[in-house]
Write a protein that holds these residues in place. Sequence first.
Motif, PDB file in Angstrom:
ATOM      1  N   THR A  45      17.542  -0.035 -49.482  1.00  0.00           N
ATOM      2  CA  THR A  45      18.804  -0.405 -50.134  1.00  0.00           C
ATOM      3  C   THR A  45      18.919   0.199 -51.524  1.00  0.00           C
ATOM      4  N   LYS A  46      17.819   0.281 -52.239  1.00  0.00           N
ATOM      5  CA  LYS A  46      17.839   0.904 -53.568  1.00  0.00           C
ATOM      6  C   LYS A  46      18.076   2.407 -53.437  1.00  0.00           C
ATOM      7  N   LYS A  47      17.389   3.027 -52.503  1.00  0.00           N
ATOM      8  CA  LYS A  47      17.499   4.480 -52.309  1.00  0.00           C
ATOM      9  C   LYS A  47      18.934   4.905 -52.012  1.00  0.00           C
ATOM     10  N   TYR A  48      19.629   4.119 -51.187  1.00  0.00           N
ATOM     11  CA  TYR A  48      20.982   4.481 -50.758  1.00  0.00           C
ATOM     12  C   TYR A  48      22.088   3.718 -51.497  1.00  0.00           C
ATOM     13  N   GLY A  49      21.723   2.932 -52.490  1.00  0.00           N
ATOM     14  CA  GLY A  49      22.725   2.232 -53.298  1.00  0.00           C
ATOM     15  C   GLY A  49      23.508   1.191 -52.522  1.00  0.00           C
ATOM     16  N   LEU A  50      22.840   0.483 -51.621  1.00  0.00           N
ATOM     17  CA  LEU A  50      23.507  -0.524 -50.790  1.00  0.00           C
ATOM     18  C   LEU A  50      23.553  -1.842 -51.558  1.00  0.00           C
ATOM     19  N   ASP A  51      24.705  -2.122 -52.172  1.00  0.00           N
ATOM     20  CA  ASP A  51      24.798  -3.304 -53.025  1.00  0.00           C
ATOM     21  C   ASP A  51      26.113  -4.063 -52.902  1.00  0.00           C
ATOM     22  N   LYS A  52      26.927  -3.718 -51.916  1.00  0.00           N
ATOM     23  CA  LYS A  52      28.204  -4.404 -51.717  1.00  0.00           C
ATOM     24  C   LYS A  52      28.119  -5.325 -50.504  1.00  0.00           C
ATOM     25  N   LEU A  53      28.199  -6.620 -50.756  1.00  0.00           N
ATOM     26  CA  LEU A  53      28.177  -7.600 -49.668  1.00  0.00           C
ATOM     27  C   LEU A  53      29.505  -7.534 -48.925  1.00  0.00           C
ATOM     28  N   ILE A  54      29.442  -7.251 -47.630  1.00  0.00           N
ATOM     29  CA  ILE A  54      30.684  -7.137 -46.853  1.00  0.00           C
ATOM     30  C   ILE A  54      30.773  -8.155 -45.718  1.00  0.00           C
ATOM     31  N   TYR A  55      29.661  -8.862 -45.434  1.00  0.00           N
ATOM     32  CA  TYR A  55      29.697  -9.843 -44.347  1.00  0.00           C
ATOM     33  C   TYR A  55      28.474 -10.740 -44.450  1.00  0.00           C
ATOM     34  N   PHE A  56      28.646 -12.021 -44.089  1.00  0.00           N
ATOM     35  CA  PHE A  56      27.488 -12.911 -43.956  1.00  0.00           C
ATOM     36  C   PHE A  56      27.813 -14.070 -43.034  1.00  0.00           C
ATOM     37  N   GLU A  57      26.767 -14.627 -42.473  1.00  0.00           N
ATOM     38  CA  GLU A  57      26.827 -15.838 -41.642  1.00  0.00           C
ATOM     39  C   GLU A  57      25.714 -16.759 -42.125  1.00  0.00           C
ATOM     40  N   ILE A  58      25.966 -18.064 -42.145  1.00  0.00           N
ATOM     41  CA  ILE A  58      24.984 -19.048 -42.603  1.00  0.00           C
ATOM     42  C   ILE A  58      24.421 -19.818 -41.411  1.00  0.00           C
ATOM     43  N   TYR A  59      23.111 -20.033 -41.442  1.00  0.00           N
ATOM     44  CA  TYR A  59      22.401 -20.778 -40.394  1.00  0.00           C
ATOM     45  C   TYR A  59      21.506 -21.829 -41.033  1.00  0.00           C
ATOM     46  N   GLN A  60      21.296 -22.930 -40.326  1.00  0.00           N
ATOM     47  CA  GLN A  60      20.421 -23.994 -40.813  1.00  0.00           C
ATOM     48  C   GLN A  60      18.961 -23.761 -40.424  1.00  0.00           C
ATOM     49  N   HIS A  61      18.736 -22.981 -39.373  1.00  0.00           N
ATOM     50  CA  HIS A  61      17.377 -22.742 -38.869  1.00  0.00           C
ATOM     51  C   HIS A  61      17.050 -21.258 -38.956  1.00  0.00           C
TER      52      HIS A  61
END
Length: 90
Positions: A45-61
């Motif tokens: 992620t550092k090498k390619y500059g991946l720093d924009k959050l575009i999606y997420f899902e939350i789980y309890q387990h």
Amino acid sequence: MLKPTHQYAVYIVTNKKNGTLYIEVTNNLERRIFEHKEKLVEGFTKKYGLDKLIYFEIYQHVNDAILREKRIKKWKRQWKINLIEQDNEN
């Protein structure tokens, strides 16, 4: 006595629209995105500059989150884009 509730996030970051996608699981989404933005962790992620959050899902387990992460990683790129654009058309 109540047990503390844990949350695990499956998330996708990118560097730009139609750029590289990176999928991961974390137990602290806010901290992890900060680490991506500040380039605090060596690696892909550092090498390619991946720093924009575009999606997420939350789980309890954690096992549910890991299973979902593995499934999404196996998908075709267009399926991933479709998933992202369901909730984030930009």
